[in-house]
Design a protein around this motif. Sequence first.
Motif, PDB file in Angstrom:
ATOM      1  N   MET A  38       0.702  -0.901   0.099  1.00  0.00           N
ATOM      2  CA  MET A  38       0.194  -0.150  -0.569  1.00  0.00           C
ATOM      3  C   MET A  38       0.933   1.102   0.316  1.00  0.00           C
ATOM      4  SD  MET A  38      -3.019  -1.004  -0.461  1.00  0.00           S
ATOM      5  CE  MET A  38      -3.460   0.466  -0.121  1.00  0.00           C
ATOM      6  N   ARG A  39       1.370   1.336   0.360  1.00  0.00           N
ATOM      7  CA  ARG A  39       2.812   2.461   0.589  1.00  0.00           C
ATOM      8  C   ARG A  39       3.561   2.208  -0.253  1.00  0.00           C
ATOM      9  NH1 ARG A  39       4.296   0.299   6.431  1.00  0.00           N
ATOM     10  NH2 ARG A  39       5.857  -0.707   5.143  1.00  0.00           N
ATOM     11  N   LEU A  41       2.488   1.536  -3.253  1.00  0.00           N
ATOM     12  CA  LEU A  41       1.269   2.153  -3.960  1.00  0.00           C
ATOM     13  C   LEU A  41       1.037   3.610  -4.500  1.00  0.00           C
ATOM     14  CD1 LEU A  41      -0.991   1.322  -6.473  1.00  0.00           C
ATOM     15  CD2 LEU A  41      -2.244   1.212  -4.532  1.00  0.00           C
ATOM     16  N   LYS A  42       1.222   3.653  -2.851  1.00  0.00           N
ATOM     17  CA  LYS A  42       0.881   5.426  -2.628  1.00  0.00           C
ATOM     18  C   LYS A  42       1.742   6.445  -3.600  1.00  0.00           C
ATOM     19  CE  LYS A  42       0.226   8.070   1.069  1.00  0.00           C
ATOM     20  NZ  LYS A  42      -0.081   8.684   2.846  1.00  0.00           N
ATOM     21  N   ALA A  43       3.414   6.044  -2.979  1.00  0.00           N
ATOM     22  CA  ALA A  43       4.320   6.439  -3.475  1.00  0.00           C
ATOM     23  C   ALA A  43       3.776   6.418  -5.354  1.00  0.00           C
ATOM     24  CB  ALA A  43       5.319   5.830  -2.892  1.00  0.00           C
ATOM     25  N   GLU A  44       3.631   5.814  -5.956  1.00  0.00           N
ATOM     26  CA  GLU A  44       3.819   5.852  -7.484  1.00  0.00           C
ATOM     27  C   GLU A  44       3.850   6.213  -7.463  1.00  0.00           C
ATOM     28  OE1 GLU A  44       6.359   3.877  -9.686  1.00  0.00           O
ATOM     29  OE2 GLU A  44       7.283   3.604  -7.678  1.00  0.00           O
ATOM     30  N   THR A  45       2.178   7.301  -6.959  1.00  0.00           N
ATOM     31  CA  THR A  45       0.340   7.386  -7.600  1.00  0.00           C
ATOM     32  C   THR A  45       1.296   7.969  -7.270  1.00  0.00           C
ATOM     33  OG1 THR A  45      -0.656   7.231  -5.598  1.00  0.00           O
ATOM     34  CG2 THR A  45      -1.484   5.689  -7.597  1.00  0.00           C
ATOM     35  N   LYS A  46       1.392   9.103  -6.600  1.00  0.00           N
ATOM     36  CA  LYS A  46       2.111  10.322  -5.957  1.00  0.00           C
ATOM     37  C   LYS A  46       2.793  10.949  -7.484  1.00  0.00           C
ATOM     38  CE  LYS A  46       4.464  13.431  -2.764  1.00  0.00           C
ATOM     39  NZ  LYS A  46       4.785  12.900  -1.037  1.00  0.00           N
ATOM     40  N   ARG A  49       1.115  11.389  -9.894  1.00  0.00           N
ATOM     41  CA  ARG A  49       0.711  12.639 -10.451  1.00  0.00           C
ATOM     42  C   ARG A  49       1.341  14.127 -10.233  1.00  0.00           C
ATOM     43  NH1 ARG A  49      -3.113  11.491  -5.370  1.00  0.00           N
ATOM     44  NH2 ARG A  49      -4.934   9.827  -6.502  1.00  0.00           N
TER      45      ARG A  49
END
Length: 89
Positions: A38-39, A41-46, A49
Amino acid sequence: MFRNGVEPWHIFIMVAVLVLLFGSKKLPEMARGLGKSMRILKAETKAMREDDAPAAEGTATSQASEAARPAVEPTNVTKAADPKSTTTA
């Protein structure tokens, strides 16, 4: 029909089934792995963006960056003479 789809006793039964299936040793490892993914995934989506944000600002930024780059001059490439095409006298 599904007004109260997930009630507290549903969650308790699901946790009990998970403990019975995987055991108490595997569950913390699985939770750690899920947290890490999850971390990531969050870093990659950030990052995605942030990559998209400069493109959305407009072409003024890209034109300024292109003006800062040195111009590349084209080079002329000459083809070597084909040995079969030369005639001997």
